[in-house]
Design a protein around this motif. Structure first.
Motif, PDB file in Angstrom:
ATOM      1  N   VAL A 180       0.880  -1.170   0.000  1.00 30.22           N
ATOM      2  CA  VAL A 180       0.000   0.000   0.000  1.00 30.22           C
ATOM      3  C   VAL A 180       0.910   1.211   0.000  1.00 30.22           C
ATOM      4  CG1 VAL A 180      -0.154  -0.008   2.540  1.00 30.22           C
ATOM      5  CG2 VAL A 180      -1.949   1.102   1.224  1.00 30.22           C
ATOM      6  N   LYS A 182       0.939   5.728   0.477  1.00 28.83           N
ATOM      7  CA  LYS A 182       0.223   6.993   0.670  1.00 28.83           C
ATOM      8  C   LYS A 182       0.217   7.750  -0.642  1.00 28.83           C
ATOM      9  CE  LYS A 182       1.966   7.674   5.279  1.00 28.83           C
ATOM     10  NZ  LYS A 182       2.906   8.449   6.083  1.00 28.83           N
ATOM     11  N   ASN A 306      -4.544   7.444  -2.073  1.00 29.12           N
ATOM     12  CA  ASN A 306      -4.759   6.972  -0.707  1.00 29.12           C
ATOM     13  C   ASN A 306      -4.500   8.089   0.292  1.00 29.12           C
ATOM     14  OD1 ASN A 306      -5.510   4.317  -1.222  1.00 29.12           O
ATOM     15  ND2 ASN A 306      -3.392   3.573  -1.214  1.00 29.12           N
ATOM     16  N   SER A 310      -5.483   7.206   6.823  1.00 26.26           N
ATOM     17  CA  SER A 310      -6.075   5.866   6.667  1.00 26.26           C
ATOM     18  C   SER A 310      -5.014   4.852   6.275  1.00 26.26           C
ATOM     19  CB  SER A 310      -7.150   5.861   5.581  1.00 26.26           C
ATOM     20  OG  SER A 310      -8.053   6.906   5.773  1.00 26.26           O
ATOM     21  N   THR A 311      -4.049   5.287   5.469  1.00 26.94           N
ATOM     22  CA  THR A 311      -3.010   4.366   5.002  1.00 26.94           C
ATOM     23  C   THR A 311      -2.086   3.988   6.161  1.00 26.94           C
ATOM     24  OG1 THR A 311      -3.166   5.385   2.841  1.00 26.94           O
ATOM     25  CG2 THR A 311      -1.219   4.047   3.239  1.00 26.94           C
ATOM     26  N   ASP A 329       5.367  -0.464   1.968  1.00 21.14           N
ATOM     27  CA  ASP A 329       4.705   0.826   1.790  1.00 21.14           C
ATOM     28  C   ASP A 329       5.475   1.695   0.803  1.00 21.14           C
ATOM     29  OD1 ASP A 329       6.894   1.438   3.267  1.00 21.14           O
ATOM     30  OD2 ASP A 329       5.808   2.313   4.967  1.00 21.14           O
ATOM     31  N   SER A 350      -8.252   3.962   1.964  1.00 23.81           N
ATOM     32  CA  SER A 350      -7.031   3.409   1.414  1.00 23.81           C
ATOM     33  C   SER A 350      -7.326   2.117   0.661  1.00 23.81           C
ATOM     34  CB  SER A 350      -6.042   3.155   2.554  1.00 23.81           C
ATOM     35  OG  SER A 350      -4.750   3.040   2.048  1.00 23.81           O
TER      36      SER A 350
END
Ligand SMILES: [Zn+2]
Ligand SMILES: [Zn+2]
Length: 402
Positions: A180, A182, A306, A310-311, A329, A350
């Protein structure tokens, strides 16, 4: 019962659901059977169900027992996509598609099964929740903008959430890992069509006509020059001319030539500028040779961005989850697109990738192609299904802790 024991006990049932959906794929906005399975299961878990949101979408609302009596009930949205692709499956194993030319080649069958699994676990432990979980089963992710359709149908006004999350399996990412990032993670997807209108003539007497073919070729090259010379080098963007058509006979200069293709960007400013410049280039190159241009630009999906908070939150939850080997990340974003971007335009949240492995999981009889998304030999990895369920459960429980 403890979360892990429920998950262990139920995983084989969820795998059966996943394989059943895989065998019966439905294309965008035709997810009737899938939506019915989803609605029936949610009801059986004691969850409030609304069908037909954004045509074939289904929304389930689970109200936690610890929810305080107040007007602003905290709520988390979890989204799974339900549609399949118009692809002829090459796999021959028992759960391969039973429908000609339709296939779950993007793993949305797995996404549905994981979210149903999470709904079952969360419903059985609703005494732990101080708020609502909104389960969003959306239609038509594959080019139909089903997320946008649900939003237009009042998704977030009828079923308010404070944040919304989505999970997509990612082939090539190792099993037991998530990724994931940002900010921008997937690009905006846009398409264009350009018709160059010239004047037909005998191929041996080009001076009597206006040949649209070399004009179209100059435009193709000038579009690439926008990417190499006009766009800032550190701001990713792609222009791909993917179709060129002109002419029917070898000895005839055609009347017109058509170009079509796709444009991908992360930033809206970049998209605005490319759209304007492409139109200008088409107009001026055509005009300089006496031709005319019809330029049509269509914006499909916005870029997926994102939200930072939340991320960070989902990273923390995933890092602490049993069975997780790594949460990356810092992976590069992709120029692919995803219509969950529409939800992230109106709600913080996200979008995370779940490692689907390299394809070794496939049952005997699979196609000989790679296990990549949109490939006829692809299959969702049932070995990661329980990890996806635990991730959804942990995320919701942490989000709705009193
Ligand atoms: Zn897809
Ligand atoms: Zn997909």
């Amino acid at each position: 019962m403890k979360t892990n024991s429920i998950i262990e006990q139920k995983t084989s049932e969820w795998i059966d659901i996943r394989r059943d959906i895989h065998a019966h794929p439905e294309l965008r906005f035709e997810e009737i059977r899938t939506a019915r399975i989803v609605a029936d299961k949610l009801r059986a878990f004691g969850i409030e169900v609304t069908e037909g949101v954004g045509k074939t979408g289904v929304v389930g609302v689970l109200r936690g027992d610890k929810t305080p009596v107040t007007e602003n009930v905290r709520a988390i949205g979890l989204r799974a996509d339900m549609d399949a692709l118009p692809i002829q499956e090459k796999n021959l194993f028992a759960h391969a598609s039973t429908l000609k030319g339709k296939m779950h080649a993007c793993g949305h069958d797995g996404h549905v099964a994981m979210l149903l699994g999470a709904a079952e676990v969360l419903a059985s432990q609703k005494h732990l929740l101080a708020g609502n979980v909104v389960f969003i089963f959306q239609p038509a992710e594959e080019g139909g903008a089903g997320a946008q359709r649900m939003i237009e149908d009042g998704l977030f006004t009828r079923f308010p959430v404070d944040a919304v999350f989505a999970m997509h399996n990612w082939p090539g990412l190792p099993v037991g890992t998530f990724a994931v990032r940002k900010g921008p993670m997937m690009a905006s997807s846009n398409e264009f069509e350009l018709t160059v209108r010239g004047k037909g003539a005998h191929a041996a007497m080009p001076n009597l006509g206006i040949d649209p073919v070399p004009i179209a070729c100059q435009i193709v090259l000038a579009f690439q020059q926008l990417i190499s010379r006009v766009r800032a080098p550190l701001d990713p963007a792609v222009i791909s001319v993917t179709q060129i058509s002109a002419g029917e006979a070898i000895n005839v200069i055609p009347e017109s030539a058509t170009l079509a293709g796709t444009v991908r960007t992360f930033k809206d400013e970049t998209l605005n500028s490319l759209e304007a410049q492409m139109g200008k280039i088409a107009h001026h190159i055509c005009a300089s040779f006496g031709a005319q241009s019809d330029f049509v630009f269509k914006r499909n999906y916005p870029s997926l961005i994102n939200d930072a908070e939340s991320t960070e939150f989902i990273c923390q939850v995933l890092e602490e989850l049993e069975g997780v080997e790594a949460v990356y990340d810092d992976l590069d974003p992709t120029m692919g697109a995803e219509d969950f971007a529409f939800m992230l335009k109106v709600k913080p949240g996200s979008y995370v990738w779940l490692g689907n492995g390299d394809g070794d999981h496939r049952s005997a009889g699979h196609g000989l192609g790679p296990c990549t998304l949109h490939n006829p030999s692809y299959d969702f990895n049932d070995g990661v299904l329980s990890l996806g369920v635990s991730a959804w459960v942990a995320l919701s429980q942490r989000f709705l802790k009193s």
